[in-house]
Design a protein around this motif. Structure first.
Motif, mmCIF file in Angstrom:
data_model
loop_
_atom_site.group_PDB
_atom_site.id
_atom_site.type_symbol
_atom_site.label_atom_id
_atom_site.label_comp_id
_atom_site.label_asym_id
_atom_site.label_seq_id
_atom_site.Cartn_x
_atom_site.Cartn_y
_atom_site.Cartn_z
ATOM 1 N N UNK A 82 75.103 42.741 55.001
ATOM 2 C CA UNK A 82 75.572 43.713 55.728
ATOM 3 C C UNK A 82 74.598 44.776 56.359
ATOM 4 N N UNK A 83 73.897 45.076 55.130
ATOM 5 C CA UNK A 83 72.974 46.233 55.468
ATOM 6 C C UNK A 83 71.728 45.732 56.613
ATOM 7 N N UNK A 84 71.468 44.487 56.525
ATOM 8 C CA UNK A 84 70.462 43.667 57.149
ATOM 9 C C UNK A 84 71.190 43.518 58.770
ATOM 10 N N UNK A 85 72.237 43.785 59.018
ATOM 11 C CA UNK A 85 73.195 43.096 60.059
ATOM 12 C C UNK A 85 73.245 41.985 60.359
ATOM 13 N N UNK A 86 73.122 41.042 59.037
ATOM 14 C CA UNK A 86 73.334 39.581 59.193
ATOM 15 C C UNK A 86 74.885 39.532 59.104
ATOM 16 N N UNK A 87 75.689 39.798 59.911
ATOM 17 C CA UNK A 87 77.005 39.911 59.843
ATOM 18 C C UNK A 87 77.967 38.584 59.567
ATOM 19 N N UNK A 88 77.185 37.722 60.431
ATOM 20 C CA UNK A 88 78.136 36.158 60.445
ATOM 21 C C UNK A 88 77.702 35.823 59.173
ATOM 22 N N UNK A 89 76.531 36.013 58.561
ATOM 23 C CA UNK A 89 76.171 35.248 57.193
ATOM 24 C C UNK A 89 77.114 36.204 56.165
ATOM 25 N N UNK A 95 85.075 47.153 52.176
ATOM 26 C CA UNK A 95 84.255 48.473 52.808
ATOM 27 C C UNK A 95 83.125 48.104 53.399
ATOM 28 N N UNK A 96 82.293 47.531 52.663
ATOM 29 C CA UNK A 96 80.911 47.262 53.188
ATOM 30 C C UNK A 96 80.639 46.391 54.374
ATOM 31 N N UNK A 97 81.435 45.291 54.459
ATOM 32 C CA UNK A 97 81.417 44.406 55.616
ATOM 33 C C UNK A 97 82.019 45.161 56.950
ATOM 34 N N UNK A 98 83.117 45.830 56.349
ATOM 35 C CA UNK A 98 83.930 46.367 57.772
ATOM 36 C C UNK A 98 83.175 47.657 58.428
ATOM 37 N N UNK A 99 82.487 48.121 57.433
ATOM 38 C CA UNK A 99 81.704 49.395 57.871
ATOM 39 C C UNK A 99 80.498 48.774 58.713
ATOM 40 N N UNK A 141 79.789 49.684 62.625
ATOM 41 C CA UNK A 141 78.520 50.410 63.126
ATOM 42 C C UNK A 141 78.022 49.900 64.459
ATOM 43 N N UNK A 142 78.469 48.629 64.890
ATOM 44 C CA UNK A 142 78.191 47.842 65.940
ATOM 45 C C UNK A 142 78.997 48.337 67.020
ATOM 46 N N UNK A 143 77.951 49.131 68.128
ATOM 47 C CA UNK A 143 78.377 49.708 69.367
ATOM 48 C C UNK A 143 79.610 49.197 69.995
ATOM 49 N N UNK A 144 79.518 47.733 70.279
ATOM 50 C CA UNK A 144 80.451 47.202 70.914
ATOM 51 C C UNK A 144 81.744 47.053 70.411
ATOM 52 N N UNK A 145 81.787 46.777 69.053
ATOM 53 C CA UNK A 145 83.018 46.607 68.251
ATOM 54 C C UNK A 145 83.746 48.015 68.193
ATOM 55 N N UNK A 146 83.005 49.020 68.174
ATOM 56 C CA UNK A 146 83.495 50.538 68.187
ATOM 57 C C UNK A 146 84.253 50.619 69.586
#
Length: 326
Positions: free
Chosen positions: A271-278, A299-303, A307-312
């Motif tokens: 999640x910290x590396x933005x590998x969200x699919x993984x 919390x980690x993955x939802x956060x 943080x993704x602009x499009x999702x927000x």
């Protein structure tokens, strides 16, 4: 025998003594008393009682009997020396063990692979890997090829002392001599590399182990799980998240289970590396194994997604539509 007028021979006593020493429920003192009744004990008599005393934790008495044997003019064999050396090394009496080893050669009795391996194993466990390496070299010079147990002891000792470069050299030597490392030996080296933070090297040796066809079985399953888990955790700690995910996928393919803490660590690092699919993939794996993620994992993955602009933006638009509708 006595009632029939037959006096027991040394061989008869030896059989009885062997039986007494082999049965853990029988006091060793019974074997010693039988030994003392022998008119002319031979080397077999001494060897059996010395081994029995050693196995019952009475090493000083065994050493006294060994000295008595020599004083009585009965020449010790390679078996006698190997027994005493093994137990001296096991009890960390290294100087005595090495002295006896040299004495053995001085008497013209050549140590065998078991003698060398026993002493090398004791030295490695006692933090004297340098002395063990010298013995290993001497062993090869005498054309007594070390076996897998010998190499495993040396590699384990070197890893515990942080001498990983030498441990890897010994592994190469072992393979050049046609010896195949097993899961336990690979595990010692991989664990040593992980403990030293050498994550990529640990992962490479894990790949070697897999390519060598060393797969988990009923006896080694927990060992394989421990090795793989250690590599994933070390890779994550060193920021090698993509490599950690590769190792994780390999674990899944081979049916090796993952610890809950490792699941969480992977989700956090991905999640910290933005590998969200993984990261989402790992969460789905957790759920498929009925390993319910803790709140921190969610919390980690939802956060990370938030943080993704499009999702927000999508979320805010949905919220505004809901507000207008209400």
């Amino acid at each position: 025998m006595r009632a029939a007028g037959f006096a027991p021979t040394t061989a008869t006593y030896n059989v009885l003594i062997k039986a007494h020493c082999s049965d853990a429920a029988v006091p060793i003192d019974d074997a010693v008393r039988l030994f003392q009744n022998i008119a002319k004990p031979d080397v077999c008599s001494y060897n059996t009682v010395i081994d029995g005393l050693c196995r019952r934790g009475r090493l000083p008495e065994a050493c006294d009997l060994f000295a008595e044997m020599i004083a009585n003019g009965i020449a010790p064999t390679v078996v006698t020396y190997t027994t005493v050396i093994h137990w001296l090394a096991r009890e960390a009496c290294f100087d005595d063990a090495l002295k006896l080893f040299d004495e053995m050669s001085g008497r013209g009795i050549m140590p065998n692979v078991v003698t060398y391996s026993s002493l090398i194993d004791g030295l490695c466990k006692g933090g004297r890997a340098a002395s063990a390496l010298e013995l290993l070299d001497r062993m090869v010079r005498e054309r007594k090829l070390p076996n897998t147990i010998t190499y495993s002891s040396v590699i384990d000792g070197l890893c515990k002392e942080g001498r990983l470069g030498q441990a890897m050299e010994i592994l190469d030597r072992m393979r050049l001599q046609g010896r195949k490392p097993d899961a336990g030996l690979f595990g010692k080296l991989i664990t040593g590399l992980c403990d030293s933070g050498r994550a990529l090297e640990a992962a490479n040796y894990l790949d070697e182990m897999i390519l060598a066809g060393i797969e988990p079985n009923r006896l080694t399953w927990s060992l394989h799980s421990k090795i793989n888990d250690a590599v994933v955790k070390t890779l994550c700690a060193k920021g090698e998240v993509s490599r950690a995910f590769q190792v994780y996928q390999s674990m899944r393919t081979r049916g090796i289970s993952t610890e809950p803490k490792t699941f969480h660590l992977l989700v956090e690092c991905l999640s910290k590396k933005n590998y969200l699919e993984k990261a989402a993939h790992v969460v789905r794996d957790m759920l498929s194994e009925r390993c319910i993620p803790e709140r921190e994992t969610w919390d980690t993955i939802v956060r990370a997604y938030w943080s993704k602009k499009k999702v927000r933006q999508e979320a805010e638009e949905m919220w505004s539509q809901l507000t207008v509708t209400n």
